[in-house]
Design a protein around this motif. Structure first.
Motif, mmCIF file in Angstrom:
data_model
loop_
_atom_site.group_PDB
_atom_site.id
_atom_site.type_symbol
_atom_site.label_atom_id
_atom_site.label_comp_id
_atom_site.label_asym_id
_atom_site.label_seq_id
_atom_site.Cartn_x
_atom_site.Cartn_y
_atom_site.Cartn_z
ATOM 1 N N GLY A 194 0.820 -1.204 0.000
ATOM 2 C CA GLY A 194 0.000 0.000 0.000
ATOM 3 C C GLY A 194 0.851 1.250 0.000
ATOM 4 O O GLY A 194 2.077 1.197 0.099
ATOM 5 N N PRO A 195 0.224 2.414 -0.115
ATOM 6 C CA PRO A 195 0.983 3.667 -0.192
ATOM 7 C C PRO A 195 1.730 3.937 1.114
ATOM 8 O O PRO A 195 1.281 3.562 2.200
ATOM 9 N N PHE A 196 2.871 4.597 0.993
ATOM 10 C CA PHE A 196 3.650 4.921 2.180
ATOM 11 C C PHE A 196 4.207 6.328 2.077
ATOM 12 O O PHE A 196 4.360 6.884 0.988
ATOM 13 N N CYS A 197 4.507 6.874 3.239
ATOM 14 C CA CYS A 197 5.233 8.142 3.331
ATOM 15 C C CYS A 197 6.420 7.924 4.260
ATOM 16 O O CYS A 197 6.236 7.623 5.443
ATOM 17 N N LEU A 198 7.607 8.077 3.718
ATOM 18 C CA LEU A 198 8.830 7.915 4.489
ATOM 19 C C LEU A 198 9.524 9.258 4.627
ATOM 20 O O LEU A 198 9.849 9.903 3.636
ATOM 21 N N SER A 199 9.739 9.698 5.856
ATOM 22 C CA SER A 199 10.462 10.933 6.135
ATOM 23 C C SER A 199 11.889 10.564 6.536
ATOM 24 O O SER A 199 12.083 9.793 7.483
ATOM 25 N N VAL A 200 12.851 11.107 5.824
ATOM 26 C CA VAL A 200 14.262 10.791 6.056
ATOM 27 C C VAL A 200 14.985 12.079 6.418
ATOM 28 O O VAL A 200 15.003 13.026 5.635
ATOM 29 N N SER A 201 15.577 12.117 7.596
ATOM 30 C CA SER A 201 16.202 13.347 8.068
ATOM 31 C C SER A 201 17.671 13.103 8.414
ATOM 32 O O SER A 201 17.991 12.354 9.330
#
Length: 464
Positions: A194-201
């Motif tokens: 399914g759709p995902f949102c990955l925040s990479v900092s």
């Protein structure tokens, strides 16, 4: 094996076990309707202290950022991207919430989002809409990050994580490389679910705080830029530091304090800028690996990548090192939006609109077809509407360490007021882009000054 357990198993298999403590949430995401159109995956990449011109795509002929430049050539580059507060904790809160500091009220390194405020950040709103959400690297807001609310979490709980870790085998791992590894694991976990949102900092290219501060670079980049000469900025001339008022021009000012061990000689200037560039190139390498992995996982056709920085950085300009104040070096950051669904006419273009860090959250939500809550003050950058100015504020700590400043930035002029002292600055950024001459006492610009004073009062109230 359910998703949460699989996520932990993946992280436990890495050399980062000694450093990261991934958490997971048992509550599954809300499922989208069966006949709903496929939503795009979203990856938001954030660098720390990354000024707008430390990028090849922005015309820097020294720094090597081929992978970010390639994204810019296929996406949209925003040369006029700014932050509303140039310090990591506040700016990151603004990025997550789409709000000015005056509204989200996070003005230090210890304050957490309230449960209600957290629910209205872009990751939680996307989770509610059926997205799997992950966070990797430096969260940077408060002392109690919401690790158990994410489907994948690989962050050091410290507000400012170290650059080097030592695993159980005694091997040293650079923060940029650890972020890259965790990101790869997360993408493998999320692929096909399914759709995902990955925040990479990233921590890079932030300095390692200390006395003196340092820039620990990856060994493979240690000799990069060795044979080049970095130009000395115009405002590195001592006369510009000496032109500041007494309350500002003091060795207690953190910007000056950190300048001494890093920029006070030509040799220090060369090495500090090169190390800063080396750290950025290390991030660029990770971006290249990310693009390759998306192709391998067959996610490249439906994954949007947004790249930006949390604030800018003085590299010796105005006799300082750091950020905080209102100069371009401090408040201007890179922004690239790559969307594989962009029409051919939009690819490789530059948007002249004035973009802000508070625009990130509503833009990411719009990509997912999620309405931004009314509490958000930013706007969707994909819409044509533009702004002519914005309110700037930095009120952390105060004089003499960090004099508090507020003001207005327009496309042609910049007005800054040090609110503890009533001292004003007025710069014509259009004709004087390096901000070499303060026009606040010039009678020729009295009308402009009064107009911006009035606009400042309006914008300050609107930011609440």
């Amino acid at each position: 094996m359910n998703k949460a357990v699989s996520c932990v198993a993946g992280v436990l298999s890495t050399v980062l076990l000694a450093v990261f403590g991934p958490s997971f949430i048992a509550e599954p995401p809300v499922n989208a309707p069966e006949n709903a159109p496929e939503k795009p995956n979203i990856i938001f990449l954030l660098t720390d202290d990354h000024r707008w011109d430390a990028l090849g795509a922005m015309g820097n002929r020294i720094i090597q950022t081929p992978n970010l430049d390639a994204l810019a050539k296929k996406g949209i580059l925003y040369p006029n991207m700014y932050v509303t507060t140039a310090i990591c904790c506040v700016s990151r809160a603004s990025i997550l919430s789409g709000q000015y500091e005056s509204r989200h009220k996070i003005n230090d390194f210890v304050t957490d989002f309230t449960p209600e405020a957290l629910a209205n950040t872009y990751p939680m709103l996307l989770k509610k809409a059926g997205y799997n959400i992950g966070f990797v690297g430096k969260y940077g807001v408060g002392e109690n990050p919401p690790d158990n609310r994410f489907d994948y979490w690989a962050c050091n709980r410290k507000g400012q994580p170290p650059y080097e870790y030592t695993n159980q085998s005694g091997q040293k791992i650079h923060h940029t490389d650890s972020v890259a590894h965790s990101m790869q694991l997360c993408l493998k976990e999320f692929a096909g679910k399914g759709p995902f949102c990955l925040s990479v900092s990233f921590k890079a290219p932030h300095e390692l705080d200390g006395n003196p501060p340092t820039y620990p670079v990856q060994e493979r980049f240690a000799n990069l830029y060795k044979n080049v000469t970095v130009p000395t900025p115009e405002t590195a001339d001592p006369k510009y530091w000496n032109s500041f008022p007494d309350f500002f021009r003091t060795d207690k000012n953190i910007g000056r304090e950190r300048w001494k061990p890093l920029f006070s000689t030509p040799e220090l200037h060369q090495e500090t800028v090169k190390d800063y560039y080396r750290l950025v190139t290390g991030v660029d390498e990770v971006v290249g690996k990310l693009v390759d992995q998306l192709k391998q996982l067959k996610l490249d056709k439906n994954t949007i990548i947004v790249f930006s920085g949390d604030n800018g950085f003085y590299l010796g300009e105005h006799g300082m090192e750091g950020k905080w104040f209102g100069h371009e070096e401090s408040i201007r950051v890179p922004l690239i939006i790559y969307n594989p669904s962009l029409p051919a006419s939009k690819r490789g273009t530059r948007s002249n609109r004035m973009a802000l860090n508070i625009d990130i959250a509503p833009t990411l939500l719009a990509f997912a077809g999620v309405d931004a809550p009314k509490t958000m003050q930013g706007t969707d950058l994909m819409k044509t509407a533009d702004r002519s100015d914005f309110f700037y504020e930095h009120t952390f700590m105060g004089s003499p360490r960090l004099p508090k400043v507020e003001g207005v930035v327009t496309q042609d002029f910049k007005y800054m007021k040090f609110i503890e002292h009533g001292y004003e600055e007025l710069y014509s950024v259009k004709s004087d882009p390096h901000e070499t001459k303060n026009l606040a006492s010039d009678p020729t610009y009295a009308q402009q000054l009064n107009q911006l004073r009035s606009r400042y009062r309006v914008l300050k109230e609107m930011a609440q």
